[in-house]
Motif scaffolding. Sequence first.
Motif, mmCIF file in Angstrom:
data_model
loop_
_atom_site.group_PDB
_atom_site.id
_atom_site.type_symbol
_atom_site.label_atom_id
_atom_site.label_comp_id
_atom_site.label_asym_id
_atom_site.label_seq_id
_atom_site.Cartn_x
_atom_site.Cartn_y
_atom_site.Cartn_z
ATOM 1 N N TYR A 134 1.329 -0.822 -0.403
ATOM 2 C CA TYR A 134 0.065 -0.016 0.011
ATOM 3 C C TYR A 134 0.773 1.181 -0.079
ATOM 4 O O TYR A 134 2.029 1.422 0.952
ATOM 5 C CB TYR A 134 -0.411 0.349 1.728
ATOM 6 C CG TYR A 134 -2.463 -0.629 1.025
ATOM 7 C CD1 TYR A 134 -3.184 0.255 0.700
ATOM 8 C CD2 TYR A 134 -2.416 -2.180 1.542
ATOM 9 C CE1 TYR A 134 -4.593 -0.728 0.799
ATOM 10 C CE2 TYR A 134 -3.519 -2.590 0.715
ATOM 11 C CZ TYR A 134 -4.545 -1.522 0.984
ATOM 12 O OH TYR A 134 -6.192 -2.661 0.538
ATOM 13 N N ALA A 135 -0.275 2.556 -0.807
ATOM 14 C CA ALA A 135 1.236 3.459 -0.811
ATOM 15 C C ALA A 135 -0.170 4.386 0.362
ATOM 16 O O ALA A 135 -0.404 4.617 -0.232
ATOM 17 C CB ALA A 135 1.368 4.125 -2.377
ATOM 18 N N THR A 136 0.986 4.727 0.973
ATOM 19 C CA THR A 136 0.681 5.446 1.991
ATOM 20 C C THR A 136 1.446 7.075 2.312
ATOM 21 O O THR A 136 2.275 6.796 2.016
ATOM 22 C CB THR A 136 0.763 4.799 3.347
ATOM 23 O OG1 THR A 136 1.415 5.347 3.979
ATOM 24 C CG2 THR A 136 -0.532 3.541 2.682
ATOM 25 N N GLN A 137 1.161 7.918 3.443
ATOM 26 C CA GLN A 137 1.418 9.222 3.728
ATOM 27 C C GLN A 137 2.815 8.985 4.330
ATOM 28 O O GLN A 137 3.773 9.472 5.160
ATOM 29 C CB GLN A 137 0.445 9.896 4.279
ATOM 30 C CG GLN A 137 -0.697 10.736 3.064
ATOM 31 C CD GLN A 137 -1.636 10.276 3.663
ATOM 32 O OE1 GLN A 137 -1.856 9.288 3.957
ATOM 33 N NE2 GLN A 137 -2.599 10.530 3.888
ATOM 34 N N GLU A 138 2.238 7.240 4.572
ATOM 35 C CA GLU A 138 3.488 7.025 5.985
ATOM 36 C C GLU A 138 4.497 6.509 5.404
ATOM 37 O O GLU A 138 5.121 4.882 5.846
ATOM 38 C CB GLU A 138 3.628 6.532 6.918
ATOM 39 C CG GLU A 138 2.603 7.671 7.496
ATOM 40 C CD GLU A 138 3.326 8.766 8.328
ATOM 41 O OE1 GLU A 138 4.634 9.187 8.948
ATOM 42 O OE2 GLU A 138 2.920 9.794 8.239
ATOM 43 N N GLY A 139 4.473 5.860 3.594
ATOM 44 C CA GLY A 139 5.347 4.873 3.054
ATOM 45 C C GLY A 139 4.453 4.113 2.700
ATOM 46 O O GLY A 139 3.419 3.467 2.447
ATOM 47 N N GLU A 140 5.285 2.907 2.105
ATOM 48 C CA GLU A 140 4.922 1.529 1.072
ATOM 49 C C GLU A 140 4.806 0.977 2.492
ATOM 50 O O GLU A 140 5.288 0.045 2.536
ATOM 51 C CB GLU A 140 5.538 1.246 0.186
ATOM 52 C CG GLU A 140 5.001 2.556 -1.039
ATOM 53 C CD GLU A 140 5.778 1.661 -2.560
ATOM 54 O OE1 GLU A 140 6.148 0.892 -2.198
ATOM 55 O OE2 GLU A 140 5.902 2.673 -3.167
ATOM 56 N N ILE A 141 3.962 0.172 2.762
ATOM 57 C CA ILE A 141 3.823 -1.080 4.272
ATOM 58 C C ILE A 141 3.301 -1.982 3.304
ATOM 59 O O ILE A 141 1.408 -2.423 2.456
ATOM 60 C CB ILE A 141 2.555 -0.849 4.863
ATOM 61 C CG1 ILE A 141 3.248 0.961 5.296
ATOM 62 C CG2 ILE A 141 2.545 -1.523 5.985
ATOM 63 C CD1 ILE A 141 1.813 1.575 5.975
ATOM 64 N N SER A 142 2.949 -3.557 3.190
ATOM 65 C CA SER A 142 3.053 -5.083 3.393
ATOM 66 C C SER A 142 1.469 -4.498 3.296
ATOM 67 O O SER A 142 1.154 -4.068 4.421
ATOM 68 C CB SER A 142 3.328 -5.378 4.188
ATOM 69 O OG SER A 142 2.453 -6.664 4.425
ATOM 70 N N PHE A 143 0.521 -5.717 1.805
ATOM 71 C CA PHE A 143 -0.913 -5.403 2.247
ATOM 72 C C PHE A 143 -1.340 -6.139 4.031
ATOM 73 O O PHE A 143 -2.405 -5.457 4.478
ATOM 74 C CB PHE A 143 -1.478 -6.306 1.253
ATOM 75 C CG PHE A 143 -3.438 -7.092 1.155
ATOM 76 C CD1 PHE A 143 -3.778 -5.619 -0.075
ATOM 77 C CD2 PHE A 143 -3.652 -7.006 1.988
ATOM 78 C CE1 PHE A 143 -4.866 -5.904 -0.293
ATOM 79 C CE2 PHE A 143 -5.032 -7.228 1.680
ATOM 80 C CZ PHE A 143 -5.778 -6.253 0.556
ATOM 81 N N CYS A 144 -0.878 -7.119 4.468
ATOM 82 C CA CYS A 144 -1.340 -7.693 5.354
ATOM 83 C C CYS A 144 -0.524 -6.736 7.094
ATOM 84 O O CYS A 144 -1.539 -6.707 7.635
ATOM 85 C CB CYS A 144 -1.176 -9.045 5.431
ATOM 86 S SG CYS A 144 -1.650 -10.407 4.467
ATOM 87 N N ALA A 145 0.106 -5.712 6.528
ATOM 88 C CA ALA A 145 0.361 -5.130 7.927
ATOM 89 C C ALA A 145 -0.086 -4.237 7.765
ATOM 90 O O ALA A 145 0.010 -3.259 8.794
ATOM 91 C CB ALA A 145 2.146 -4.889 7.625
ATOM 92 N N TYR A 146 -1.080 -3.562 7.160
ATOM 93 C CA TYR A 146 -1.243 -2.420 6.548
ATOM 94 C C TYR A 146 -3.304 -2.829 7.172
ATOM 95 O O TYR A 146 -3.502 -1.984 7.923
ATOM 96 C CB TYR A 146 -1.836 -1.793 5.255
ATOM 97 C CG TYR A 146 -2.187 -0.528 4.810
ATOM 98 C CD1 TYR A 146 -1.942 0.769 5.313
ATOM 99 C CD2 TYR A 146 -3.347 -0.743 4.195
ATOM 100 C CE1 TYR A 146 -2.148 1.863 5.695
ATOM 101 C CE2 TYR A 146 -3.883 0.823 4.001
ATOM 102 C CZ TYR A 146 -3.636 1.776 4.856
ATOM 103 O OH TYR A 146 -3.902 3.560 4.705
#
Length: 696
Positions: free
Chosen positions: A544-556
Amino acid sequence: MGANGVWQVFDRLNQIKQNPSFTPKWSDKPLLKSYQKAKPPLGWPRETDSLCPRCIPEIRQRIVDGEVDYKILLNEPVGEIKAKIVERDGKIMMVKECPKHGVFEDLMSIDPAFSKHLEDVFPGRDIRAHNDDKLHNHGSSTITHGRGSVLTIDLTNRCNMMCDPCFMDANQVGFVHELSWEDIKTLLDNAISIKPRRQMSVQFSGGEPTLSPYFLDAVAYARKVGYNSVQAATNGIEFAKRPDFCKQAAEAGLRYAYLQFDGIGNAANSHRAVGNLFDVKLRAIENLWSNGVDIVPVITIINGVNNEQVGHVVQFALDNPRKIPFLSFQPVSFTGRDEAITDERRQAQRYTLSHLAHAVKDQVGIGEPVRDWFPISFMSTFSDFADLAHGPNADWGQLSCGCHPNCGIGMAVMCDKETKEHVPVTAFLNADQLAKDIARLNDAARGRFLSVLGASLALLRNYNSFNAPTHFRMTDLIAKFDKCFGMSKTDHGKKYGKVTGDRTMADIQKRRADRWNFLFIAGMWFQDLFNYDFRRTEQCIIPYATQEGEISFCAYNTGVGWRNIIEKMHMTATLTKWYEEHGRHEIFAGNKAVPLSSKEHRLVLNEEHVNAGRQHDLDDKGIAKTAREEKARARDEALKKKLENEKMARLYREHVLGEKRVEGFVPLDGLLGAASPKPAPTVEAEKREEVGAMGD
């Protein structure tokens, strides 16, 4: 025999003095040879790192409430516990124990031989991510390997449905998180700064992404900066209602619609509580396809709710080979609305990738689980070949699904669009040996000519024409391989139709003119807190691209639940404030029907499947089907227990303490309504109440 002999000679000569791997301009590190690829611990019994399903919601809530700084997740192993993956009674289980909350067990597979096969053919991890410190910095949840395959961007947390399950709990969090235009451009620009430069696919999601005022602009910008596969994860309502919107989306560059699709017929979709949801899907498919957008039905599978629909959906794809090139089955992940699920419902509704492979065989009669299903990371060997063939000057790395073998699986079926004959590709192509042959080509690292020649020989020697579809030829197989991986790169777009940002409807029609539909039946199993494995998270291919960086789908969405934290940190407005400024958007729930200008379609349907009733397995067992139903039952039980306690207390006072009951006297709690409670609201009434609160 001749092809095998020629290959043996070619391969022996080709391995002499292998060339060193080149470093493409989309990476600062060289391509990996097959023997350089690392693998996480596999097999069983094995130990891994997991999370406590009770500790995590507690600490997450404290972070969301502002009691604890979110940076604790970057520096401390919050809620982390060890887990063991073991075989027991013919099943694969995850077993873990939290010192505070006790033991948790969950099912991983019902077929150990199938699971062993998936791990045995896993080719290993992709190039380690680099030049990524700015975007990959999330403590234990940090993505460390690979280039990813689909970059997901949630444009909004608003949705025009209110259904179960929902991994993001849309419309229920009390605030709106919606990306601005500057946010969207920044996330897309940031994504191509990571090395290896990757993510040729971008998926706009939500909530419902079409509710964002920037949806069309986002699609166009993604194509402009170089992503040749732009997708929307959608429920299809806006596309079904507005053919003109489909045309606008296609012109902006939308290539795929990942369409929520839970089964065949309105009854099979009734758990989503929209009166005519299947009609909506059919209209969305027609409107999108006629405008050049390809459709990928996405089926969330819940045991006891719609697992009987696996065969119906596969048959739907086989009956419509011109319009359905891909199916994505997603076994339910108990998160979002379902995170607080009871053990009884979780065990009854758990569905695994092994269930899926067996269901396709049992319900449709195609696919041997161990022969025909592979981890989707199996394709990364062929992606490596494409990277080699495209050479060091390619701008982008090839799409590479280098995820953990427990994450996703797939089976390819070759379908004749004219006769509708279909055969699993691995029935006439020895995929396991082919991958080994292609890996040897990759290791030799020759130029395009020798690599393409070797690939053609490898295809020929692993092809069995006697098991192929009637009209399928070896030339068709080579053409398919070329179309997918671009061996004839110089005139690739001219031959098959371009897929780049300047593609036209003529290009789309050229690609669709192929007689053969390479139907890919995929299963993607996202984690939840009960089966979480950090070895899977660190090589995630759907960040996932977010305002706090790119995060694993499952971690997000599960894991420590970065979604809840980031959306609250960057919320656009409270719900009340949003409504004051923008008004309420329409929500379809409580069996409300979506208004459609037409229900006509040209899709082939099996009327028996369309008219089949809703699945009743859980009703027969007395098990709740949804989080709302589970909560309603819990309230009923609590109220019943309260009344029983009051009755016992009254009898104790009368018969033990000798207190006399005054006739006509009504206890105070009776005046307050506790003695004569109103019946608990039905699930449908609850949804109507929520719709009234959320939108017209």
